[in-house]
Scaffold this motif. Structure first.
Motif, PDB file in Angstrom:
ATOM      1  N   VAL A  15      72.610 -13.096  18.957  1.00  0.00           N
ATOM      2  CA  VAL A  15      71.554 -12.823  19.939  1.00  0.00           C
ATOM      3  C   VAL A  15      70.419 -13.835  19.772  1.00  0.00           C
ATOM      4  O   VAL A  15      69.926 -14.396  20.749  1.00  0.00           O
ATOM      5  CB  VAL A  15      71.006 -11.388  19.787  1.00  0.00           C
ATOM      6  N   GLU A  16      70.040 -14.086  18.534  1.00  0.00           N
ATOM      7  CA  GLU A  16      68.965 -15.042  18.260  1.00  0.00           C
ATOM      8  C   GLU A  16      69.361 -16.448  18.704  1.00  0.00           C
ATOM      9  O   GLU A  16      68.560 -17.172  19.305  1.00  0.00           O
ATOM     10  CB  GLU A  16      68.606 -15.021  16.772  1.00  0.00           C
ATOM     11  N   GLN A  17      70.598 -16.851  18.418  1.00  0.00           N
ATOM     12  CA  GLN A  17      71.067 -18.178  18.841  1.00  0.00           C
ATOM     13  C   GLN A  17      71.042 -18.302  20.363  1.00  0.00           C
ATOM     14  O   GLN A  17      70.612 -19.335  20.900  1.00  0.00           O
ATOM     15  CB  GLN A  17      72.489 -18.434  18.340  1.00  0.00           C
ATOM     16  N   ALA A  18      71.495 -17.275  21.051  1.00  0.00           N
ATOM     17  CA  ALA A  18      71.499 -17.299  22.511  1.00  0.00           C
ATOM     18  C   ALA A  18      70.075 -17.345  23.058  1.00  0.00           C
ATOM     19  O   ALA A  18      69.789 -18.076  24.006  1.00  0.00           O
ATOM     20  CB  ALA A  18      72.232 -16.079  23.059  1.00  0.00           C
ATOM     21  N   HIS A  19      69.189 -16.585  22.444  1.00  0.00           N
ATOM     22  CA  HIS A  19      67.791 -16.569  22.879  1.00  0.00           C
ATOM     23  C   HIS A  19      67.151 -17.951  22.726  1.00  0.00           C
ATOM     24  O   HIS A  19      66.474 -18.439  23.643  1.00  0.00           O
ATOM     25  CB  HIS A  19      67.032 -15.528  22.064  1.00  0.00           C
ATOM     26  N   HIS A  27      63.434 -23.268  29.522  1.00  0.00           N
ATOM     27  CA  HIS A  27      61.970 -23.339  29.355  1.00  0.00           C
ATOM     28  C   HIS A  27      61.243 -22.213  30.072  1.00  0.00           C
ATOM     29  O   HIS A  27      60.162 -22.403  30.625  1.00  0.00           O
ATOM     30  CB  HIS A  27      61.434 -24.688  29.830  1.00  0.00           C
ATOM     31  N   GLN A  28      61.848 -21.041  30.126  1.00  0.00           N
ATOM     32  CA  GLN A  28      61.270 -19.851  30.765  1.00  0.00           C
ATOM     33  C   GLN A  28      60.894 -20.091  32.228  1.00  0.00           C
ATOM     34  O   GLN A  28      60.000 -19.444  32.767  1.00  0.00           O
ATOM     35  CB  GLN A  28      60.069 -19.342  29.965  1.00  0.00           C
ATOM     36  N   GLU A  29      61.589 -21.043  32.884  1.00  0.00           N
ATOM     37  CA  GLU A  29      61.322 -21.317  34.299  1.00  0.00           C
ATOM     38  C   GLU A  29      62.001 -20.300  35.214  1.00  0.00           C
ATOM     39  O   GLU A  29      61.495 -19.974  36.276  1.00  0.00           O
ATOM     40  CB  GLU A  29      61.784 -22.729  34.656  1.00  0.00           C
ATOM     41  N   HIS A  30      63.185 -19.851  34.803  1.00  0.00           N
ATOM     42  CA  HIS A  30      63.923 -18.859  35.583  1.00  0.00           C
ATOM     43  C   HIS A  30      64.929 -18.167  34.675  1.00  0.00           C
ATOM     44  O   HIS A  30      65.194 -18.610  33.573  1.00  0.00           O
ATOM     45  CB  HIS A  30      64.633 -19.507  36.779  1.00  0.00           C
TER      46      HIS A  30
END
Length: 69
Positions: A15-19, A27-30
């Motif tokens: 989960v951490e690797q995927a995150h 970059h939290q754009e979408h």
């Protein structure tokens, strides 16, 4: 869906690797979409593993419960 959550609970390091991968690529754009799969190999592998696990369960379950010939 339940299989995904069970697997993620069992493997929190994945989960951490995927995150980290999602944050570094998008970059939290979408939110990730299917078009992003090529640039997210860890997320792609997670999806394939969940599908493999679920479909193999249904195949073996069907064989177990089908009447003997």
């Amino acid at each position: 869906m339940a299989t995904f959550f069970q697997m993620m609970a069992k493997y929190p390091e994945v989960v951490e690797q995927a995150h980290v991968e999602i944050d570094s690529i998008l970059h939290q754009e979408h939110l990730p979409t299917f078009e992003d799969r090529k640039s997210l190999p860890i997320v792609d592998c997670i999806m394939k593993e969940v599908f493999r696990y679920v479909f193999s369960f249904f195949i073996t379950s069907a064989d177990e419960f089908s009447p003997a010939s």
